[in-house]
Design a protein around this motif. Structure first.
Motif, PDB file in Angstrom:
ATOM      1  N   HIS A 480       0.819  -1.204   0.000  1.00 48.05           N
ATOM      2  CA  HIS A 480       0.000   0.000   0.000  1.00 48.05           C
ATOM      3  C   HIS A 480       0.860   1.263   0.000  1.00 48.05           C
ATOM      4  CE1 HIS A 480      -4.089  -1.711   0.574  1.00 48.05           C
ATOM      5  NE2 HIS A 480      -3.363  -2.763   0.915  1.00 48.05           N
ATOM      6  N   TYR A 481       0.305   2.310  -0.600  1.00 48.46           N
ATOM      7  CA  TYR A 481       0.984   3.591  -0.767  1.00 48.46           C
ATOM      8  C   TYR A 481       0.196   4.693  -0.069  1.00 48.46           C
ATOM      9  CZ  TYR A 481       4.398   1.701  -3.988  1.00 48.46           C
ATOM     10  OH  TYR A 481       5.452   0.989  -4.521  1.00 48.46           O
ATOM     11  N   PRO A 482       0.854   5.801   0.246  1.00 47.82           N
ATOM     12  CA  PRO A 482       0.148   6.937   0.869  1.00 47.82           C
ATOM     13  C   PRO A 482      -0.719   7.644  -0.159  1.00 47.82           C
ATOM     14  CG  PRO A 482       2.445   7.514   0.474  1.00 47.82           C
ATOM     15  CD  PRO A 482       2.304   6.045   0.134  1.00 47.82           C
ATOM     16  N   SER A 483      -1.853   7.020  -0.499  1.00 42.92           N
ATOM     17  CA  SER A 483      -2.637   7.440  -1.652  1.00 42.92           C
ATOM     18  C   SER A 483      -3.184   8.856  -1.519  1.00 42.92           C
ATOM     19  CB  SER A 483      -3.782   6.458  -1.903  1.00 42.92           C
ATOM     20  OG  SER A 483      -4.624   6.360  -0.775  1.00 42.92           O
ATOM     21  N   GLU A 484      -3.599   9.255  -0.321  1.00 45.66           N
ATOM     22  CA  GLU A 484      -4.162  10.597  -0.196  1.00 45.66           C
ATOM     23  C   GLU A 484      -3.112  11.655  -0.517  1.00 45.66           C
ATOM     24  OE1 GLU A 484      -6.809  13.661   0.235  1.00 45.66           O
ATOM     25  OE2 GLU A 484      -7.159  11.517  -0.040  1.00 45.66           O
ATOM     26  N   SER A 485      -1.890  11.453  -0.042  1.00 45.54           N
ATOM     27  CA  SER A 485      -0.826  12.408  -0.368  1.00 45.54           C
ATOM     28  C   SER A 485      -0.520  12.396  -1.861  1.00 45.54           C
ATOM     29  CB  SER A 485       0.445  12.088   0.425  1.00 45.54           C
ATOM     30  OG  SER A 485       0.289  12.431   1.789  1.00 45.54           O
ATOM     31  N   LEU A 486      -0.484  11.209  -2.471  1.00 47.88           N
ATOM     32  CA  LEU A 486      -0.195  11.123  -3.906  1.00 47.88           C
ATOM     33  C   LEU A 486      -1.275  11.822  -4.723  1.00 47.88           C
ATOM     34  CD1 LEU A 486       1.097   7.436  -4.186  1.00 47.88           C
ATOM     35  CD2 LEU A 486       2.439   9.530  -4.002  1.00 47.88           C
ATOM     36  N   PHE A 487      -2.525  11.615  -4.370  1.00 49.10           N
ATOM     37  CA  PHE A 487      -3.596  12.255  -5.126  1.00 49.10           C
ATOM     38  C   PHE A 487      -3.630  13.763  -4.885  1.00 49.10           C
ATOM     39  CE2 PHE A 487      -5.484   7.933  -5.469  1.00 49.10           C
ATOM     40  CZ  PHE A 487      -5.595   7.915  -6.851  1.00 49.10           C
ATOM     41  N   ARG A 488      -3.263  14.205  -3.702  1.00 46.89           N
ATOM     42  CA  ARG A 488      -3.165  15.651  -3.472  1.00 46.89           C
ATOM     43  C   ARG A 488      -2.093  16.259  -4.361  1.00 46.89           C
ATOM     44  NH1 ARG A 488      -3.376  15.508   3.194  1.00 46.89           N
ATOM     45  NH2 ARG A 488      -5.651  15.322   3.378  1.00 46.89           N
TER      46      ARG A 488
END
Length: 692
Positions: A480-488
């Motif tokens: 898993h990746y820090p998706s919220e940060s990536l999408f921001r």
């Protein structure tokens, strides 16, 4: 006990220790796989004591290296900083535009310094308590087509760059041919022109030509540069004549397939001669290259050094493809051995810097043509999901990547053995440790000369299937990746570049993922052949409005080829069982034609014979036009009614992947009446606003 600790540590590190296969059976990841992934994340796990120590370190936050000095947030929401300071604390904020603000913290998150919401996106610097923290403040969502074209509707034509033809391209389609196609499509009202990836491959080995297996996504493939768009015509013609390559260029241009091993080196011969004659260029061009060279960032310098080192390694009596097999002095990009090599081969390194200037300038000129021709968006750049672990990025930024792991896909109904794509990706811990700079740099490289990007395998922003080196694809696990940060960060860079974002969301996805993309302002993809249930195709008005509709993709045979069955092995004589591929295809033809008839895009009566493909392509385009998708893209192969397939997944040399060329020059592709009629159907769904 140690296996229990191992699973606890793996879960804390973002590894999914269990997963559900295509049969809906839960599978447990083996201890061997968990240890291999933890080692790739630089998390000690060899002994029970290692497990305890590492787990304790993660639990107290020591895995957040770098996150203390870089956080992501959204405009309009309170900002929590990792500082235990009371409400009312004054902080200084330097906005990205240089303006200074004094802000008092407010009541908010426990043991965190909470700032009131920001009203402006950007990379802002917060100074407090002898600390400087960068806040990447993202807008609520990505730039959308509606922001660039008021009604939010658009259509376009997608093309594989290498497949286009123009006189003088030397056998490989380039940005010059894309520009020609852009003018033709824009004249019909198109606003989008998705293209195949332009990532840097390997100048020293033109046999490595898959655009989705790049050496680096930070730089561009010089073979797609158009010398005629950068240099004076007579300058290029003279170089071709002096090099004596005109006849061979013409031969390569006449071939039905791209001959990469011949055409690649030939074009580099021409580019080298142009480089050697830099002093004969007009003063403005020569000065422009000198400025580019002087301002070259460290990563570009290292890429040029890598290309030079890689060429030497391949030319050696005992050639080595991977930098991991190079002499030890050359494995460290920051070591004295590499520095000495660069000094010794300064001119060759400079040549590779020149190649990036040339490619970037030609790329920018192509997007300029798109916009000046009337396109609201223009080029849509394709961003591969990973990079070759033997390439430039993996060598120059070794701390960024998942060393010892390859990314791929778990088993599904199409591939029971799973998939190993032979690529590596970013380490989630490496991203947080570097303030996400590798990811930000990748986005900027993709958006720099384009009006939008398509993110391949967009689920990779949330989780990736990773496989230890040497293991079979089924012996992997989800990381898993820090998706919220990536999408921001995607939203922020989209806003800064005024670029739309499309996410490839095909296949099996986590629950709610498509809705999450919608919230981000990222368009998914709806592909005709996948918009179906077992016994029927979905009506066009059922297609997701926020997605980009299309009839096919580069991994599928074109619509005419699917109808004709050109992607299937020849059928044997006699009656075939229902499960035979030709029987299944015949059933599917019936379902698709019935859907066309129900949507009133095809006449009544019997469906066309398998070899009568033109009426099917016409109906598919009309079906796409009636879809609920606000944006629609027609692959050039479907516009022309071809039966080709750009890439057959799971094959390497068995098929002519990434090699097919279109018949006729780019300026004539859209001229035939049947082709124009298909595009005009789409144009009516998104008429260009009248100019006042």
């Amino acid at each position: 006990m140690s296996d229990d600790l191992l699973r606890m540590l793996a879960e804390r590190a973002g590894i999914q220790v269990r997963w559900t296969d295509q049969r809906n059976i839960e599978q447990e990841v083996s201890p061997e796989t968990l240890r291999a992934i933890l080692q790739a994340l630089s998390l000690p796990c060899a002994t029970p004591q290692d497990l305890r120590n590492t787990l304790s370190a993660l639990e107290i936050g020591l895995d957040l290296r770098g996150q203390q000095d870089f956080i992501t947030a959204r405009v309009g929401q309170p900002v929590a900083l990792p500082l235990n300071l009371p409400p009312g604390t004054l902080v200084e904020v330097q906005m990205e535009n240089g303006a200074l603000r004094s802000v008092a913290s407010i009541d908010g998150f426990e043991a965190m310094l909470t700032l009131p919401p920001f009203d402006e996106p950007g990379y802002h610097l917060v100074r407090v308590a002898d600390r400087e923290i960068t806040v990447a403040m993202a807008p609520a969502r990505c730039i959308g087509i509606a922001d660039l074209r008021g009604d939010g509707r658009a259509w376009g034509v997608g093309a594989q760059i290498y497949s286009l033809r123009r006189s003088g391209d030397g056998g490989i389609g380039d940005f010059g041919a894309v520009s020609v196609l852009a003018r033709q499509a824009a004249a019909l009202g198109a606003d989008l022109l998705p293209i195949s990836p332009v990532h840097a491959l390997y100048a020293a080995d033109a046999r490595h030509y898959s655009p989705y297996s790049p050496s680096s996504r930070l730089f561009y493939n010089p073979l797609y540069g158009d010398a005629a768009s950068v240099f004076p015509d007579d300058f290029v013609r003279q170089a071709v004549a002096d090099a004596g390559i005109g006849e061979e260029m013409a031969r390569l241009e006449s071939l039905e397939l791209v001959d990469w091993p011949a055409a690649g080196p030939l074009k580099y011969r021409l580019l080298r001669l142009l480089y050697e004659r830099l002093q004969h260029l007009p003063d403005t061009l020569a000065a422009e290259f000198r400025r580019f060279e002087e301002q070259a960032p460290r990563l570009l310098q290292l890429h040029a050094a890598f290309e030079t080192l890689h060429a030497q390694a391949l030319a050696a009596p005992d050639p080595h493809w991977s930098w991991r097999e190079w002499p030890e002095a050359y494995r460290d990009p920051d070591g004295e051995g590499v520095a000495a090599f660069v000094r010794e081969h300064a001119d060759e390194v400079r040549f590779h810097t020149f190649l990036q200037w040339f490619a970037s300038k030609s790329y920018a000129d192509c997007q300029r043509v798109c916009r000046e021709s009337g396109m609201a968006v223009g080029l849509i750049a394709d961003v591969a999901i990973g990079m070759d672990g033997s390439g430039s990025h993996a060598w120059s930024r070794q701390q960024d990547i998942l060393t010892g792991l390859a990314i791929g896909a778990p088993p599904d109904f199409y591939n029971a053995d799973g998939q190993n794509w032979g690529l590596t990706g970013f380490s989630p811990r490496g991203l947080t440790a570097t303030g996400f700079m590798p990811f930000i740099e990748t986005l900027r490289a993709a958006m720099r000369h384009a009006g939008g990007i398509r993110i391949d395998h967009a689920m990779g922003m949330n989780r990736l299937w990773v496989v230890p080196d040497g293991a079979i694809a089924t012996a992997g696990a989800y990381l898993h990746y820090p998706s919220e940060s990536l999408f921001r960060l995607i939203a922020l860079e989209s806003w800064r570049h005024k670029a739309i974002v499309i996410g490839e969301d095909l296949g099996t996805l986590p629950d709610g993922f498509r809705g999450y993309l919608d919230e981000q302002g990222i368009s998914g993809m709806r592909v005709l052949r996948f918009e179906r249930e077992p016994d029927h195709f979905r009506r066009p008005d059922e297609w997701r409005p926020t997605s980009v509709g299309m009839t096919t993709t580069h991994d599928l045979v074109a619509t005419a080829g699917w109808w004709a069955g050109s992607d299937l092995d020849p059928a044997p004589e006699g009656d075939l069982p229902a499960e035979h591929p030709h029987s299944v295809r015949a059933w599917d033809r019936g379902l698709l034609w019935a859907a066309f008839q129900q949507a009133s895009v095809a006449p009544g009566g019997e469906r066309p014979a398998p070899q009568d493909t033109a009426p099917v392509v016409d109906a598919a385009v009309r079906f796409l036009a009636k879809s609920g998708c606000a944006a629609k893209v027609l692959a050039i192969e479907d516009a022309l009614g071809l039966e080709v397939q750009p890439n057959v997944p799971g094959t390497i040399d068995e098929k002519p992947n990434w090699r097919h060329r279109l018949a006729g020059p780019a300026e004539a592709l859209l001229e035939p009446g049947q082709v124009r009629a298909r595009l005009e159907v789409l144009a009516r769904t998104a008429p260009r606003p009248q100019q006042e």
